[in-house]
Design a protein around this motif. Structure first.
Motif, PDB file in Angstrom:
ATOM      1  N   LEU A  50       0.832  -1.174  -0.060  1.00  0.00           N
ATOM      2  CA  LEU A  50       0.025  -0.112  -0.077  1.00  0.00           C
ATOM      3  C   LEU A  50       0.713   1.197   0.122  1.00  0.00           C
ATOM      4  O   LEU A  50       0.364   2.395  -0.011  1.00  0.00           O
ATOM      5  CB  LEU A  50      -0.685   0.062   1.225  1.00  0.00           C
ATOM      6  CG  LEU A  50      -1.908  -1.118   1.267  1.00  0.00           C
ATOM      7  CD1 LEU A  50      -2.914  -0.994   2.457  1.00  0.00           C
ATOM      8  CD2 LEU A  50      -2.913  -1.173   0.013  1.00  0.00           C
ATOM      9  N   ASN A  51       1.986   1.112   0.065  1.00  0.00           N
ATOM     10  CA  ASN A  51       3.162   2.265   0.163  1.00  0.00           C
ATOM     11  C   ASN A  51       3.517   2.584  -1.602  1.00  0.00           C
ATOM     12  O   ASN A  51       4.393   1.974  -2.066  1.00  0.00           O
ATOM     13  CB  ASN A  51       4.513   1.860   0.839  1.00  0.00           C
ATOM     14  CG  ASN A  51       5.431   2.991   0.854  1.00  0.00           C
ATOM     15  OD1 ASN A  51       5.167   3.976   0.170  1.00  0.00           O
ATOM     16  ND2 ASN A  51       6.216   3.055   1.725  1.00  0.00           N
ATOM     17  N   ILE A  80      -4.274  -5.915 -10.295  1.00  0.00           N
ATOM     18  CA  ILE A  80      -4.838  -6.813  -9.345  1.00  0.00           C
ATOM     19  C   ILE A  80      -6.021  -6.389  -8.677  1.00  0.00           C
ATOM     20  O   ILE A  80      -5.958  -5.500  -8.187  1.00  0.00           O
ATOM     21  CB  ILE A  80      -3.606  -7.282  -8.189  1.00  0.00           C
ATOM     22  CG1 ILE A  80      -2.230  -7.752  -9.008  1.00  0.00           C
ATOM     23  CG2 ILE A  80      -3.984  -8.446  -7.473  1.00  0.00           C
ATOM     24  CD1 ILE A  80      -1.108  -7.961  -8.101  1.00  0.00           C
ATOM     25  N   ASP A  81      -6.943  -7.417  -8.864  1.00  0.00           N
ATOM     26  CA  ASP A  81      -8.015  -7.165  -8.016  1.00  0.00           C
ATOM     27  C   ASP A  81      -8.326  -8.080  -7.028  1.00  0.00           C
ATOM     28  O   ASP A  81      -8.245  -9.134  -6.920  1.00  0.00           O
ATOM     29  CB  ASP A  81      -9.193  -7.447  -9.162  1.00  0.00           C
ATOM     30  CG  ASP A  81     -10.811  -7.360  -8.513  1.00  0.00           C
ATOM     31  OD1 ASP A  81     -10.586  -6.737  -7.324  1.00  0.00           O
ATOM     32  OD2 ASP A  81     -11.553  -7.651  -8.992  1.00  0.00           O
ATOM     33  N   THR A  82      -8.019  -7.410  -5.624  1.00  0.00           N
ATOM     34  CA  THR A  82      -7.921  -8.053  -4.515  1.00  0.00           C
ATOM     35  C   THR A  82      -9.059  -8.556  -4.062  1.00  0.00           C
ATOM     36  O   THR A  82      -9.076  -9.320  -3.085  1.00  0.00           O
ATOM     37  CB  THR A  82      -7.176  -7.282  -3.327  1.00  0.00           C
ATOM     38  OG1 THR A  82      -8.018  -6.009  -3.248  1.00  0.00           O
ATOM     39  CG2 THR A  82      -5.592  -6.798  -3.951  1.00  0.00           C
ATOM     40  N   PHE A  95      -3.526  -8.742   1.754  1.00  0.00           N
ATOM     41  CA  PHE A  95      -4.193  -7.780   0.911  1.00  0.00           C
ATOM     42  C   PHE A  95      -5.541  -8.241   0.265  1.00  0.00           C
ATOM     43  O   PHE A  95      -5.746  -7.622  -0.789  1.00  0.00           O
ATOM     44  CB  PHE A  95      -3.069  -7.479  -0.303  1.00  0.00           C
ATOM     45  CG  PHE A  95      -1.858  -6.953   0.249  1.00  0.00           C
ATOM     46  CD1 PHE A  95      -1.995  -5.427   0.564  1.00  0.00           C
ATOM     47  CD2 PHE A  95      -0.733  -7.526   0.573  1.00  0.00           C
ATOM     48  CE1 PHE A  95      -0.808  -4.775   0.961  1.00  0.00           C
ATOM     49  CE2 PHE A  95       0.627  -6.778   1.101  1.00  0.00           C
ATOM     50  CZ  PHE A  95       0.456  -5.249   1.100  1.00  0.00           C
ATOM     51  N   ILE A  96      -6.023  -9.057   0.825  1.00  0.00           N
ATOM     52  CA  ILE A  96      -7.411  -9.468   0.207  1.00  0.00           C
ATOM     53  C   ILE A  96      -8.384  -8.388   0.549  1.00  0.00           C
ATOM     54  O   ILE A  96      -8.291  -7.711   1.618  1.00  0.00           O
ATOM     55  CB  ILE A  96      -7.771 -10.756   0.854  1.00  0.00           C
ATOM     56  CG1 ILE A  96      -8.019 -10.643   2.400  1.00  0.00           C
ATOM     57  CG2 ILE A  96      -6.964 -12.034   0.453  1.00  0.00           C
ATOM     58  CD1 ILE A  96      -8.677 -11.752   3.119  1.00  0.00           C
ATOM     59  N   ASN A  97      -9.544  -8.340  -0.462  1.00  0.00           N
ATOM     60  CA  ASN A  97     -10.413  -7.354  -0.094  1.00  0.00           C
ATOM     61  C   ASN A  97     -10.343  -5.971   0.048  1.00  0.00           C
ATOM     62  O   ASN A  97     -10.793  -5.205   0.711  1.00  0.00           O
ATOM     63  CB  ASN A  97     -11.543  -7.762   0.890  1.00  0.00           C
ATOM     64  CG  ASN A  97     -12.222  -9.112   0.616  1.00  0.00           C
ATOM     65  OD1 ASN A  97     -12.305  -9.451  -0.465  1.00  0.00           O
ATOM     66  ND2 ASN A  97     -12.024  -9.988   1.769  1.00  0.00           N
ATOM     67  N   ARG A  98      -9.199  -5.710  -0.863  1.00  0.00           N
ATOM     68  CA  ARG A  98      -8.782  -4.003  -0.770  1.00  0.00           C
ATOM     69  C   ARG A  98      -8.973  -3.286  -2.040  1.00  0.00           C
ATOM     70  O   ARG A  98      -8.454  -2.246  -2.396  1.00  0.00           O
ATOM     71  CB  ARG A  98      -7.057  -3.971  -0.544  1.00  0.00           C
ATOM     72  CG  ARG A  98      -7.051  -4.450   1.044  1.00  0.00           C
ATOM     73  CD  ARG A  98      -5.304  -4.303   1.300  1.00  0.00           C
ATOM     74  NE  ARG A  98      -4.897  -4.886   2.373  1.00  0.00           N
ATOM     75  CZ  ARG A  98      -4.909  -3.974   3.496  1.00  0.00           C
ATOM     76  NH1 ARG A  98      -5.142  -2.756   3.548  1.00  0.00           N
ATOM     77  NH2 ARG A  98      -4.600  -4.458   4.823  1.00  0.00           N
ATOM     78  N   GLY A  99      -9.823  -3.915  -3.003  1.00  0.00           N
ATOM     79  CA  GLY A  99     -10.214  -3.510  -4.417  1.00  0.00           C
ATOM     80  C   GLY A  99      -8.939  -3.702  -5.311  1.00  0.00           C
ATOM     81  O   GLY A  99      -7.964  -4.391  -5.084  1.00  0.00           O
TER      82      GLY A  99
END
Length: 274
Positions: A50-51, A80-82, A95-99
C-alpha cells in the motif's frame, strides 16, 4: 542534445497464475507469478504494497538502471483485483478485499536465480569468489549513490547461474524513500546510506577507491544522455498515486547526476577533483 538514451516504456499486464508466496513483511509481500505477456507468459515476482511511493520508485529506478546497461530485470506494472484473488492466495495474503491495486513486478532472469544471501548459505566460498569477480560492482555502488538507494543488502542482488552474473532488484527505498516523508526530491544533494559500499569499505585500498571514482564518473556521463522526458511516458505514476509529479522525480535524478560522484567520494574519503 543528440544521441539521447530513450527510456523503455513499462508493460502493463495482469497475473495469469499465482505460483506461491515468496516472502512477506509488515507492509508488503512478494508473490512468484506468471504474467500475461506477448508472445508468451513470463515468470515474475510481484510486490503487493500500500506504499505507492515504493511502487513508483521501483518503476523509475528500474527504467533508468536498465537504460544505463545494468543488470536489472524487465519490469511490469500489474493490475490486481484483490477482491477476486484465487482461494490459495486469499488464505495467505494480507491484501485481500482491498479493491483494485497497481503493483510492481520484476521479471525472473533465470529459474535458478537466488539472492546473494541464500548463495552464501549454500556455499560460502563459491559465493565470495563470485562476489569478488563481480565486474559491475563499482558501477552498482555508483548507481545506488545516484538514485539515493540505501538498501542494496544481500537480499537485493541475485545471482543467476545461467549467465554467471548478478542482477539488481528492490529499489523501493530509493529516491530517499526511507529518509524523508516527502522523498526530499527538492534536495538533490541529500545524503543516504550506500549499503553495498559500506559492506566492502574495509576491503578497499586507495587505488581501488580511485578506480571506483573513475567508474562512477563514467556512469554519470552516460546518465547525462538519458532522456528524462520519457520517464513514465505511459502516465502510470498518476494512476498509482495522483499526488505524484513525475517531473519532480525526473528533476531529482537529472540534477543529482552532478553531485553523486561528490557524495560517493565523501564516503570513499578521497577528493573529488584529482
Amino acid at each position: 542534445m543528440t544521441n539521447k538514451i530513450k527510456l523503455k516504456s513499462v508493460p502493463y499486464t495482469v497475473v495469469s497464475t499465482y505460483l506461491g508466496r515468496e516472502n512477506s513483511g509488515t507492509q508488503a509481500e512478494t508473490w512468484k507469478v506468471a504474467l500475461r505477456a506477448d508472445p508468451r507468459s513470463v515468470n515474475a515476482y510481484v510486490k503487493l504494497t500500500l506504499n505507492y511511493r515504493q511502487t513508483i520508485a521501483e518503476l523509475a529506478c528500474a527504467q533508468v538502471g536498465r537504460a544505463l546497461g545494468l543488470n536489472i530485470p524487465e519490469c511490469y506494472l500489474v493490475y490486481i483485483d484483490t477482491d477476486n484473488l484465487p482461494e490459495k492466495v486469499k488464505k495467505e495474503s494480507m491484501f485481500i478485499n482491498r479493491g483494485a491495486m497497481l503493483a510492481f513486478a520484476s521479471g525472473s532472469p533465470d529459474p535458478d536465480v537466488m539472492s546473494f544471501e541464500r548463495l552464501l548459505s549454500v556455499n560460502n566460498d563459491t559465493a565470495n569468489a563470485l562476489f569478488d569477480a563481480w565486474e559491475d560492482l563499482d558501477l552498482v555502488i555508483a548507481f545506488d549513490e545516484w538514485i539515493a538507494n540505501p538498501d542494496r543488502t544481500m537480499c537485493n542482488y541475485l545471482f543467476s547461474p545461467a549467465d554467471n552474473d548478478f542482477w539488481l532488484i528492490d529499489h523501493g527505498s530509493a529516491l530517499t524513500g526511507d529518509y524523508m516523508p516527502n522523498w526530499a526530491l527538492n534536495n538533490c544533494k541529500v545524503e543516504t546510506h550506500n549499503a553495498l559500499y559500506e559492506s566492502i569499505a574495509h576491503q578497499k585500498d586507495l587505488n581501488e577507491k580511485y578506480v571506483m571514482k573513475q567508474k562512477a564518473t563514467s556512469l554519470m556521463s552516460k546518465a547525462k544522455k538519458v532522456d528524462f522526458t520519457s520517464l513514465d511516458s505511459s502516465g502510470f505514476y498518476k494512476m498509482i498515486d495522483s499526488n505524484v509529479n513525475v517531473e519532480d522525480i525526473a528533476m531529482f535524478l537529472q540534477e543529482r547526476i552532478d553531485y553523486s560522484v561528490e557524495l560517493l567520494c565523501q564516503k570513499l574519503g578521497i577528493p573529488q577533483l584529482v
